[in-house]
Motif scaffolding. Structure first.
Motif, PDB file in Angstrom:
ATOM      1  N   ALA A  33      43.077  30.546  25.282  1.00 51.91           N
ATOM      2  CA  ALA A  33      42.343  31.038  26.451  1.00 51.91           C
ATOM      3  C   ALA A  33      41.028  31.667  26.005  1.00 51.91           C
ATOM      4  CB  ALA A  33      43.173  32.077  27.208  1.00 51.91           C
ATOM      5  N   MET A  34      40.104  31.727  26.928  1.00 53.81           N
ATOM      6  CA  MET A  34      38.854  32.434  26.705  1.00 53.81           C
ATOM      7  C   MET A  34      38.559  33.276  27.938  1.00 53.81           C
ATOM      8  SD  MET A  34      36.460  29.631  24.732  1.00 53.81           S
ATOM      9  CE  MET A  34      35.342  30.863  24.043  1.00 53.81           C
ATOM     10  N   GLY A  35      37.760  34.283  27.759  1.00 56.73           N
ATOM     11  CA  GLY A  35      37.475  35.143  28.898  1.00 56.73           C
ATOM     12  C   GLY A  35      36.199  35.924  28.731  1.00 56.73           C
ATOM     13  N   TRP A  36      35.821  36.554  29.820  1.00 56.65           N
ATOM     14  CA  TRP A  36      34.650  37.428  29.837  1.00 56.65           C
ATOM     15  C   TRP A  36      35.088  38.813  30.300  1.00 56.65           C
ATOM     16  CZ3 TRP A  36      30.018  36.196  27.876  1.00 56.65           C
ATOM     17  CH2 TRP A  36      29.726  34.851  27.692  1.00 56.65           C
ATOM     18  N   TYR A  37      34.648  39.803  29.566  1.00 50.65           N
ATOM     19  CA  TYR A  37      34.869  41.190  29.921  1.00 50.65           C
ATOM     20  C   TYR A  37      33.496  41.848  30.049  1.00 50.65           C
ATOM     21  CZ  TYR A  37      39.786  40.645  28.585  1.00 50.65           C
ATOM     22  OH  TYR A  37      41.087  40.246  28.514  1.00 50.65           O
ATOM     23  N   ARG A  38      33.456  42.986  30.677  1.00 49.64           N
ATOM     24  CA  ARG A  38      32.186  43.711  30.761  1.00 49.64           C
ATOM     25  C   ARG A  38      32.419  45.200  30.624  1.00 49.64           C
ATOM     26  NH1 ARG A  38      30.710  42.619  37.176  1.00 49.64           N
ATOM     27  NH2 ARG A  38      32.290  44.040  38.077  1.00 49.64           N
ATOM     28  N   GLN A  39      31.377  45.851  30.153  1.00 46.91           N
ATOM     29  CA  GLN A  39      31.434  47.299  29.996  1.00 46.91           C
ATOM     30  C   GLN A  39      30.115  47.894  30.467  1.00 46.91           C
ATOM     31  OE1 GLN A  39      32.465  48.666  26.049  1.00 46.91           O
ATOM     32  NE2 GLN A  39      33.085  50.659  26.849  1.00 46.91           N
ATOM     33  N   ALA A  40      30.184  48.622  31.552  1.00 44.25           N
ATOM     34  CA  ALA A  40      29.016  49.325  32.063  1.00 44.25           C
ATOM     35  C   ALA A  40      28.871  50.656  31.340  1.00 44.25           C
ATOM     36  CB  ALA A  40      29.138  49.542  33.561  1.00 44.25           C
ATOM     37  N   LEU A  41      27.694  51.196  31.374  1.00 45.89           N
ATOM     38  CA  LEU A  41      27.424  52.449  30.681  1.00 45.89           C
ATOM     39  C   LEU A  41      28.355  53.552  31.180  1.00 45.89           C
ATOM     40  CD1 LEU A  41      25.382  53.283  28.530  1.00 45.89           C
ATOM     41  CD2 LEU A  41      23.936  54.208  30.353  1.00 45.89           C
ATOM     42  N   GLY A  42      29.065  54.176  30.272  1.00 50.71           N
ATOM     43  CA  GLY A  42      29.955  55.266  30.627  1.00 50.71           C
ATOM     44  C   GLY A  42      31.294  54.854  31.198  1.00 50.71           C
ATOM     45  N   LYS A  43      31.557  53.556  31.216  1.00 48.36           N
ATOM     46  CA  LYS A  43      32.813  53.069  31.781  1.00 48.36           C
ATOM     47  C   LYS A  43      33.603  52.295  30.732  1.00 48.36           C
ATOM     48  CE  LYS A  43      31.289  52.855  36.578  1.00 48.36           C
ATOM     49  NZ  LYS A  43      31.235  52.015  37.809  1.00 48.36           N
ATOM     50  N   GLN A  44      34.866  52.060  31.043  1.00 42.85           N
ATOM     51  CA  GLN A  44      35.714  51.292  30.143  1.00 42.85           C
ATOM     52  C   GLN A  44      35.458  49.804  30.305  1.00 42.85           C
ATOM     53  OE1 GLN A  44      39.778  52.569  31.005  1.00 42.85           O
ATOM     54  NE2 GLN A  44      39.690  54.000  29.301  1.00 42.85           N
ATOM     55  N   ARG A  45      35.744  49.072  29.252  1.00 41.62           N
ATOM     56  CA  ARG A  45      35.628  47.615  29.309  1.00 41.62           C
ATOM     57  C   ARG A  45      36.681  47.076  30.268  1.00 41.62           C
ATOM     58  NH1 ARG A  45      34.976  44.343  23.731  1.00 41.62           N
ATOM     59  NH2 ARG A  45      33.459  46.042  23.551  1.00 41.62           N
ATOM     60  N   GLU A  46      36.275  46.115  31.089  1.00 41.49           N
ATOM     61  CA  GLU A  46      37.187  45.552  32.078  1.00 41.49           C
ATOM     62  C   GLU A  46      37.107  44.033  32.068  1.00 41.49           C
ATOM     63  OE1 GLU A  46      36.035  46.804  35.998  1.00 41.49           O
ATOM     64  OE2 GLU A  46      34.083  45.806  35.914  1.00 41.49           O
ATOM     65  N   LEU A  47      38.200  43.421  32.464  1.00 37.91           N
ATOM     66  CA  LEU A  47      38.239  41.962  32.580  1.00 37.91           C
ATOM     67  C   LEU A  47      37.387  41.530  33.758  1.00 37.91           C
ATOM     68  CD1 LEU A  47      39.497  39.156  31.888  1.00 37.91           C
ATOM     69  CD2 LEU A  47      41.258  39.725  33.580  1.00 37.91           C
ATOM     70  N   VAL A  48      36.580  40.510  33.530  1.00 41.90           N
ATOM     71  CA  VAL A  48      35.824  39.886  34.619  1.00 41.90           C
ATOM     72  C   VAL A  48      36.537  38.608  35.042  1.00 41.90           C
ATOM     73  CG1 VAL A  48      33.639  38.817  35.280  1.00 41.90           C
ATOM     74  CG2 VAL A  48      33.654  40.819  33.759  1.00 41.90           C
ATOM     75  N   ALA A  49      36.791  37.746  34.082  1.00 44.92           N
ATOM     76  CA  ALA A  49      37.476  36.484  34.373  1.00 44.92           C
ATOM     77  C   ALA A  49      38.010  35.907  33.081  1.00 44.92           C
ATOM     78  CB  ALA A  49      36.530  35.488  35.045  1.00 44.92           C
ATOM     79  N   SER A  50      39.090  35.158  33.199  1.00 43.90           N
ATOM     80  CA  SER A  50      39.659  34.478  32.048  1.00 43.90           C
ATOM     81  C   SER A  50      40.135  33.110  32.472  1.00 43.90           C
ATOM     82  CB  SER A  50      40.813  35.286  31.449  1.00 43.90           C
ATOM     83  OG  SER A  50      41.872  35.400  32.368  1.00 43.90           O
ATOM     84  N   ILE A  51      40.285  32.231  31.487  1.00 37.85           N
ATOM     85  CA  ILE A  51      40.736  30.882  31.766  1.00 37.85           C
ATOM     86  C   ILE A  51      41.530  30.370  30.580  1.00 37.85           C
ATOM     87  CG2 ILE A  51      38.567  29.873  30.894  1.00 37.85           C
ATOM     88  CD1 ILE A  51      38.897  27.730  33.141  1.00 37.85           C
ATOM     89  N   THR A  52      42.625  29.681  30.851  1.00 37.35           N
ATOM     90  CA  THR A  52      43.417  29.092  29.784  1.00 37.35           C
ATOM     91  C   THR A  52      42.899  27.687  29.478  1.00 37.35           C
ATOM     92  OG1 THR A  52      45.038  28.017  31.211  1.00 37.35           O
ATOM     93  CG2 THR A  52      45.404  30.344  30.677  1.00 37.35           C
ATOM     94  N   SER A  53      43.358  27.144  28.376  1.00 36.48           N
ATOM     95  CA  SER A  53      42.945  25.796  27.998  1.00 36.48           C
ATOM     96  C   SER A  53      43.441  24.757  29.005  1.00 36.48           C
ATOM     97  CB  SER A  53      43.462  25.453  26.598  1.00 36.48           C
ATOM     98  OG  SER A  53      44.869  25.557  26.558  1.00 36.48           O
ATOM     99  N   ARG A  54      44.421  25.126  29.796  1.00 36.47           N
ATOM    100  CA  ARG A  54      44.924  24.227  30.840  1.00 36.47           C
ATOM    101  C   ARG A  54      44.166  24.391  32.146  1.00 36.47           C
ATOM    102  NH1 ARG A  54      51.545  24.017  30.252  1.00 36.47           N
ATOM    103  NH2 ARG A  54      51.595  23.379  28.067  1.00 36.47           N
ATOM    104  N   GLY A  55      43.231  25.333  32.180  1.00 36.84           N
ATOM    105  CA  GLY A  55      42.400  25.482  33.362  1.00 36.84           C
ATOM    106  C   GLY A  55      42.845  26.540  34.353  1.00 36.84           C
ATOM    107  N   ASN A  56      43.850  27.310  34.003  1.00 40.98           N
ATOM    108  CA  ASN A  56      44.289  28.376  34.893  1.00 40.98           C
ATOM    109  C   ASN A  56      43.356  29.569  34.737  1.00 40.98           C
ATOM    110  OD1 ASN A  56      46.637  26.978  35.821  1.00 40.98           O
ATOM    111  ND2 ASN A  56      47.595  27.444  33.851  1.00 40.98           N
ATOM    112  N   SER A  57      42.797  30.011  35.844  1.00 43.18           N
ATOM    113  CA  SER A  57      41.807  31.081  35.795  1.00 43.18           C
ATOM    114  C   SER A  57      42.292  32.331  36.527  1.00 43.18           C
ATOM    115  CB  SER A  57      40.475  30.608  36.383  1.00 43.18           C
ATOM    116  OG  SER A  57      40.651  30.195  37.718  1.00 43.18           O
TER     117      SER A  57
END
Length: 121
Positions: A33-57
């Protein structure tokens, strides 16, 4: 060794669009799987979106309907299309990959260096 090369970040006005790309290379037998996370200033890192190799998002509620994640398995590349961007989307976006180094091996996780996305109001 694994390398993740992220691109596509930048400055955009509210309502605009950006597309992030992340290419994985190195000692990778296969990607789970691969994914994108984000971290805004002063905040914790959070999941934005992820996807498996089979296409499940999977998406964070805050981006559903605006962001689309996709993966090109042949290129070990994940994309994040971001539409209708809001100032609250401003953050450093990090690519993540879950992979195995050899057939039947254990999975490993690796993070990219991050790319800045800034949305102006």
């Amino acid at each position: 060794q694994v390398q993740l090369v992220e691109s596509g970040g930048g400055l955009v006005q509210a309502g605009g669009s950006l597309r992030l790309s992340c290419v994985a290379s190195g000692s990778i037998f296969s990607i789970n799987a691969m994914g994108w996370y984000r971290q805004a200033l002063g905040k914790q890192r959070e999941l934005v979106a992820s996807i498996t190799s089979r296409g499940n998002s999977n998406y964070a509620d805050s981006v559903k309907g605006r962001f689309t994640i996709s993966m090109d398995n042949a290129k070990n590349t994940v994309y994040l299309r971001m539409n209708s961007l809001k100032p609250e989307d401003t953050a450093v976006y990090y690519c993540n990959v879950d992979y195995v180094r050899v057939r039947w091996g254990q999975s490993h996780t690796y993070w990219g260096q991050g790319t800045q996305v800034t949305v102006s109001s």
